[in-house]
Write a protein that holds these residues in place. Sequence first.
Motif, PDB file in Angstrom:
ATOM      1  N   SER A  63      69.181  38.559  15.999  1.00 61.75           N
ATOM      2  CA  SER A  63      68.468  38.450  17.267  1.00 61.75           C
ATOM      3  C   SER A  63      68.060  39.812  17.791  1.00 61.75           C
ATOM      4  N   ALA A  64      69.006  40.781  17.748  1.00 60.47           N
ATOM      5  CA  ALA A  64      68.701  42.135  18.214  1.00 60.47           C
ATOM      6  C   ALA A  64      67.615  42.769  17.371  1.00 60.47           C
ATOM      7  N   ALA A  65      67.715  42.596  16.047  1.00 62.74           N
ATOM      8  CA  ALA A  65      66.707  43.173  15.156  1.00 62.74           C
ATOM      9  C   ALA A  65      65.348  42.555  15.422  1.00 62.74           C
ATOM     10  N   HIS A  66      65.330  41.211  15.646  1.00 63.23           N
ATOM     11  CA  HIS A  66      64.064  40.542  15.942  1.00 63.23           C
ATOM     12  C   HIS A  66      63.456  41.059  17.237  1.00 63.23           C
ATOM     13  N   ALA A  67      64.332  41.292  18.239  1.00 57.27           N
ATOM     14  CA  ALA A  67      63.833  41.799  19.530  1.00 57.27           C
ATOM     15  C   ALA A  67      63.194  43.156  19.358  1.00 57.27           C
ATOM     16  N   VAL A  68      63.869  44.041  18.617  1.00 57.94           N
ATOM     17  CA  VAL A  68      63.328  45.376  18.398  1.00 57.94           C
ATOM     18  C   VAL A  68      62.003  45.291  17.658  1.00 57.94           C
ATOM     19  N   ARG A  69      61.964  44.436  16.619  1.00 58.03           N
ATOM     20  CA  ARG A  69      60.750  44.309  15.814  1.00 58.03           C
ATOM     21  C   ARG A  69      59.603  43.764  16.665  1.00 58.03           C
ATOM     22  N   ARG A  70      59.917  42.726  17.470  1.00 59.78           N
ATOM     23  CA  ARG A  70      58.880  42.131  18.301  1.00 59.78           C
ATOM     24  C   ARG A  70      58.343  43.123  19.317  1.00 59.78           C
ATOM     25  N   LEU A  71      59.242  43.878  19.936  1.00 59.38           N
ATOM     26  CA  LEU A  71      58.815  44.872  20.914  1.00 59.38           C
ATOM     27  C   LEU A  71      57.935  45.925  20.272  1.00 59.38           C
ATOM     28  N   SER A  72      58.345  46.397  19.098  1.00 60.88           N
ATOM     29  CA  SER A  72      57.614  47.483  18.454  1.00 60.88           C
ATOM     30  C   SER A  72      56.239  47.023  17.998  1.00 60.88           C
ATOM     31  N   VAL A  73      56.182  45.826  17.401  1.00 62.61           N
ATOM     32  CA  VAL A  73      54.910  45.341  16.877  1.00 62.61           C
ATOM     33  C   VAL A  73      53.971  44.956  18.009  1.00 62.61           C
ATOM     34  N   SER A  74      54.515  44.278  19.023  1.00 67.13           N
ATOM     35  CA  SER A  74      53.670  43.809  20.120  1.00 67.13           C
ATOM     36  C   SER A  74      52.979  44.944  20.832  1.00 67.13           C
ATOM     37  N   ALA A  75      53.647  46.109  20.893  1.00 71.08           N
ATOM     38  CA  ALA A  75      53.071  47.244  21.601  1.00 71.08           C
ATOM     39  C   ALA A  75      51.809  47.758  20.931  1.00 71.08           C
ATOM     40  N   LYS A  76      51.584  47.348  19.683  1.00 69.92           N
ATOM     41  CA  LYS A  76      50.426  47.849  18.955  1.00 69.92           C
ATOM     42  C   LYS A  76      49.281  46.838  18.921  1.00 69.92           C
ATOM     43  N   LEU A  77      49.483  45.657  19.506  1.00 73.47           N
ATOM     44  CA  LEU A  77      48.511  44.591  19.341  1.00 73.47           C
ATOM     45  C   LEU A  77      47.623  44.425  20.569  1.00 73.47           C
ATOM     46  N   GLY A  78      46.358  44.082  20.325  1.00 76.99           N
ATOM     47  CA  GLY A  78      45.463  43.599  21.354  1.00 76.99           C
ATOM     48  C   GLY A  78      45.160  44.558  22.478  1.00 76.99           C
ATOM     49  N   LYS A  79      44.585  43.987  23.557  1.00 80.38           N
ATOM     50  CA  LYS A  79      44.236  44.765  24.728  1.00 80.38           C
ATOM     51  C   LYS A  79      45.494  45.171  25.472  1.00 80.38           C
ATOM     52  N   GLU A  80      45.563  46.445  25.830  1.00 80.08           N
ATOM     53  CA  GLU A  80      46.771  46.937  26.476  1.00 80.08           C
ATOM     54  C   GLU A  80      46.591  46.932  27.997  1.00 80.08           C
ATOM     55  N   HIS A  81      46.837  45.777  28.539  1.00 80.67           N
ATOM     56  CA  HIS A  81      46.791  45.598  29.984  1.00 80.67           C
ATOM     57  C   HIS A  81      48.014  44.793  30.376  1.00 80.67           C
ATOM     58  N   PHE A  82      48.728  45.259  31.405  1.00 80.82           N
ATOM     59  CA  PHE A  82      49.968  44.602  31.796  1.00 80.82           C
ATOM     60  C   PHE A  82      50.005  44.387  33.302  1.00 80.82           C
ATOM     61  N   LYS A  83      50.653  43.307  33.674  1.00 81.22           N
ATOM     62  CA  LYS A  83      50.866  43.050  35.088  1.00 81.22           C
ATOM     63  C   LYS A  83      51.697  44.179  35.696  1.00 81.22           C
ATOM     64  N   LEU A  84      52.725  44.615  34.963  1.00 82.19           N
ATOM     65  CA  LEU A  84      53.602  45.686  35.429  1.00 82.19           C
ATOM     66  C   LEU A  84      53.847  46.668  34.296  1.00 82.19           C
ATOM     67  N   LEU A  85      53.639  47.939  34.574  1.00 82.43           N
ATOM     68  CA  LEU A  85      53.932  49.003  33.624  1.00 82.43           C
ATOM     69  C   LEU A  85      55.054  49.862  34.206  1.00 82.43           C
ATOM     70  N   ILE A  86      56.086  50.085  33.408  1.00 81.64           N
ATOM     71  CA  ILE A  86      57.234  50.888  33.830  1.00 81.64           C
ATOM     72  C   ILE A  86      57.237  52.182  33.024  1.00 81.64           C
ATOM     73  N   ILE A  87      57.287  53.301  33.704  1.00 84.50           N
ATOM     74  CA  ILE A  87      57.363  54.599  33.035  1.00 84.50           C
ATOM     75  C   ILE A  87      58.816  55.026  32.967  1.00 84.50           C
ATOM     76  N   GLY A  88      59.374  55.016  31.764  1.00 87.62           N
ATOM     77  CA  GLY A  88      60.760  55.441  31.568  1.00 87.62           C
ATOM     78  C   GLY A  88      61.688  54.284  31.291  1.00 87.62           C
ATOM     79  N   GLY A  89      62.559  54.474  30.300  1.00 86.46           N
ATOM     80  CA  GLY A  89      63.541  53.464  29.949  1.00 86.46           C
ATOM     81  C   GLY A  89      64.959  53.913  30.200  1.00 86.46           C
ATOM     82  N   GLY A  90      65.140  54.857  31.136  1.00 86.07           N
ATOM     83  CA  GLY A  90      66.475  55.285  31.526  1.00 86.07           C
ATOM     84  C   GLY A  90      67.132  54.254  32.416  1.00 86.07           C
ATOM     85  N   THR A  91      68.042  54.685  33.263  1.00 78.56           N
ATOM     86  CA  THR A  91      68.789  53.746  34.106  1.00 78.56           C
ATOM     87  C   THR A  91      67.858  52.915  34.979  1.00 78.56           C
ATOM     88  N   ALA A  92      66.975  53.578  35.714  1.00 76.60           N
ATOM     89  CA  ALA A  92      66.085  52.868  36.633  1.00 76.60           C
ATOM     90  C   ALA A  92      65.064  52.021  35.887  1.00 76.60           C
TER      91      ALA A  92
END
Length: 444
Positions: A15-44
């Motif tokens: 499950s964890a591996a699938h999540a990582v794979r899905r996240l990585s691949v999805s980031a490269k697909l299609g039009k890059e427009h998001f309802k919410l964009l977060i800058i930074g993956g630290g604590t906040a």
Amino acid sequence: MALARACCTHRSALSAAHAVRRLSVSAKLGKEHFKLLIIGGGTAGAATSNKFGPYLGAAKVAVIEPNEMHYYQAGWTMVGGGMYNFEVTQRPEASVLNNKCIWIKDKVGQFSPEKNTVITESGREIEYDFLVIAAGLQLRYDMIKGLPEAFETPGVCSNYHRDYVKKTFPALKRISEGNAIFTFPNTPIKCAGAPQKICYLSDAYLRKTGKRDKVTVVYNTSLPAIFGIKKYADALMEVVERRNIVLNTRHNLVEVKPDSREAVFDVLDEKGQAVRQAVWKYEMLHVGAPCSPIEPLRKCAALTDDKGWVDVHPETLQHKRFPNVFGVGDCANTPNAKTAAAISSQMETLRKNLKLAMKGKTPTAKYDGYASCPLVTDYNKCILAEFTPNGPLETFPFNQAKERFSTFFMKKTFMPFLYWNFLVKGTWEGPKYIRKALHLGMSK
């Protein structure tokens, strides 16, 4: 039973591996427009992803974060003091981001808030409806002449950096005489208590190992006092005096000379201007890292104040100019101390106000400036400082300025559990309701 556990572990790993794979691949697909964009993956950023990934649904939220590993940086004091192994303070970034979000493994290169876009360092243009800037801050060791080179020599360390924290305990074990110097910079800094925590732990270790009589422990801070809140400053001064620690205020480290093992300090006047220099020989030198906003923010005047911090309303966390932008955590110009505890309380305000903004309504929730700093003073004692810019705001109905084993136990054992299982998962929003209950409703 063993087979069941093995199957469960295998399914979790897949499950964890699938999540990582899905996240990585999805980031490269299609039009890059998001309802919410977060800058930074630290604590906040991680906490925000876990609040809004499920709320907005799959692939509606993206997180720009280049690092593969997430670090519990509050634990690096314990690493430097020899109480934790470094490895227990890190986990894969994929394990802390919500699996409904798109993880973009890149760095932000440029903000264009007028166009509702961000350009990454690799050149990808990403559009958003709403933006949460949780970029943390940048360690600026480059602001101290000779320091990058000095880190390559024995005895020079810093608990603020994932590599240099690994040098702290070896330096402590190595020193047998001379000066052990601990510094606090003349810039904003995350976890302002960290430079003195390791100072106290080092003093305790040297006493425990019978070396303290030959080692002078020195705390040089650029500030006019040891701590910004008088109640805790008074308690810490008692520790300093009892332990015979040399305290020099208004001393700012500006240069390290590794060949001669000398640390050069500007001595500051009341206005923060250098009036002379003081040179100290060292056998051990722990550097509190100068910090600044990340470079892309420093270059975007539209988003920041005159010092490069995200310019938000301090209570609502909404940007003063762009209502679809919020700033949270260390990168914002809120007046609180920059700690993980501050982020926990900001999360409630962000959750409520960002949802209101998404519905076209005016944000009404208010962050009170709460922050906390567990000031470890020994291998079994801690002062649990909790405060706002207006003074102490303590959770427990006893004097938290007193050194206690109970608060040390919380720092060492309970707070890492709280961090990994609740704070970065977006479910811990600070101790406000616990504080009210313990004070019978008579606290803020």
